[in-house]
Design an enzyme around this catalytic site. Structure first.
Site, PDB file in Angstrom:
ATOM      1  N   ASP A   1       0.879  -1.164   0.000  1.00 46.31           N
ATOM      2  CA  ASP A   1       0.000   0.000   0.000  1.00 46.31           C
ATOM      3  C   ASP A   1       0.923   1.222   0.000  1.00 46.31           C
ATOM      4  O   ASP A   1       2.101   1.114   0.340  1.00 46.31           O
ATOM      5  CB  ASP A   1      -0.860  -0.044   1.278  1.00 46.31           C
ATOM      6  CG  ASP A   1      -1.512   1.282   1.591  1.00 46.31           C
ATOM      7  OD1 ASP A   1      -2.252   1.774   0.733  1.00 46.31           O
ATOM      8  OD2 ASP A   1      -1.258   1.818   2.687  1.00 46.31           O
TER       9      ASP A   1
ATOM     10  N   ASP B   1      -0.215   5.132   0.677  1.00 44.89           N
ATOM     11  CA  ASP B   1      -0.471   6.222   1.623  1.00 44.89           C
ATOM     12  C   ASP B   1      -0.645   5.680   3.042  1.00 44.89           C
ATOM     13  O   ASP B   1      -1.526   4.881   3.292  1.00 44.89           O
ATOM     14  CB  ASP B   1      -1.710   6.998   1.182  1.00 44.89           C
ATOM     15  CG  ASP B   1      -1.481   7.646  -0.176  1.00 44.89           C
ATOM     16  OD1 ASP B   1      -2.306   7.441  -1.080  1.00 44.89           O
ATOM     17  OD2 ASP B   1      -0.450   8.319  -0.343  1.00 44.89           O
TER      18      ASP B   1
END
Ligand code: XBP
Length: 255
Positions: free
Chosen positions: A9, A11
């Site tokens: 991932d 952010d």
């Protein structure tokens, strides 16, 4: 089954960039348009339950503003403001204000040297991924990942599994050959919905979320001179995340 790829991932995981990055960029975009909207830290934390900057902004407009204060064409307005926001976010990245989290660069380089494929599965735009990596690792950072599955490449954003399923298809691997790194409960759900196992590195917005189903929950990936704290799971005495630890966790999971 062999561990063949790591899927990250972006952010909150590669960089702790929501509070001082995306949120600040949104507020700059609002101010530049003369809007008296300001997303403080707490408000943005609540809005983070909606993945996707455009979706988040549309949710805010439709759930916060009286009908007579909403733009006539909400979708067109959201696209325009989001373009402004992305420009401000890019400026923040290029100013070097958003570093990678502890252990991220080290683990990426170790994993690449160990022959693991590297992928991104993110709700943000591919442009933002490239800019974050370039700002922190230089020009070579832009193409650091073998696969980038991000933003509007998929119809359904997290917690739907689409962005992870697309990353698996692009990698040509099965879920059992990969490990995911996430920071949120909904990001974990997205990975788990795609049949993937995940390691969580929390941040201030997500520390108190429910990470049931994660292999390991840490405060960060750690460095030799900055060991991680295990919040849940068994790291076998390791003090930072490296390829050996990941291979051990993967082997125990598939024993
Ligand atoms: C987190 C998101 C993104 C960012 C904002 O993505 O939900 O939408 O908050 O970026 P991740 P955009 O999957 O990496 O956790 O404005 O580009 O959407």
């Amino acid at each position: 089954m062999e561990l063949k790829a790591l899927i990250f991932d972006v952010d909150g995981t590669l960089a702790d960039n929501e509070r001082d990055g995306h949120r600040v960029a949104f507020n700059k975009a609002f101010a530049a348009r003369g809007l008296d909207w300001h997303w403080d830290v707490a408000t943005y934390g609540r809005l983070l339950e909606v993945f996707g900057g455009k979706e988040r902004l549309k949710h805010y407009i439709e759930n916060t503003l009286p009908a007579d204060q909403r733009p006539d064409d909400v979708d067109a307005f959201v696209r325009a403001v989001h373009r402004d926001k992305t420009r401000h976010y890019t400026e923040l990245l290029e100013a070097g204000t958003i570093p990678l989290r502890p252990g991220v660069e080290r683990l990426l380089r170790e994993a690449r040297a160990a022959g693991l494929a590297l992928a991104v599965a993110s709700t943000t735009t591919p442009q933002n991924v490239a800019t974050l990596m370039r700002a922190n690792l230089g020009a070579a950072g832009e193409d650091f990942f073998d696969v980038v599955s991000a933003g509007d490449m998929v119809d359904h954003k997290k917690p739907a599994p689409d962005v992870y399923q697309r990353a698996l298809a692009e990698l040509g691997l099965s879920p059992g050959e990969c490990l995911v790194f996430e920071d949120t409960q909904l990001g974990l759900a997205s990975a788990r919905n795609a049949g993937l196992d995940a390691i969580i590195t929390v941040n201030d917005y997500t520390r108190d979320e429910d990470f049931n189903g994660a292999l390991l929950v840490l405060d960060h990936l750690g460095e030799p001179d900055q060991p991680f704290t295990v919040l849940s799971g068994d790291a076998g005495g390791a003090r930072w995340v490296d390829v050996d630890l990941l291979r051990g966790l993967h082997a125990a999971r598939h024993a």
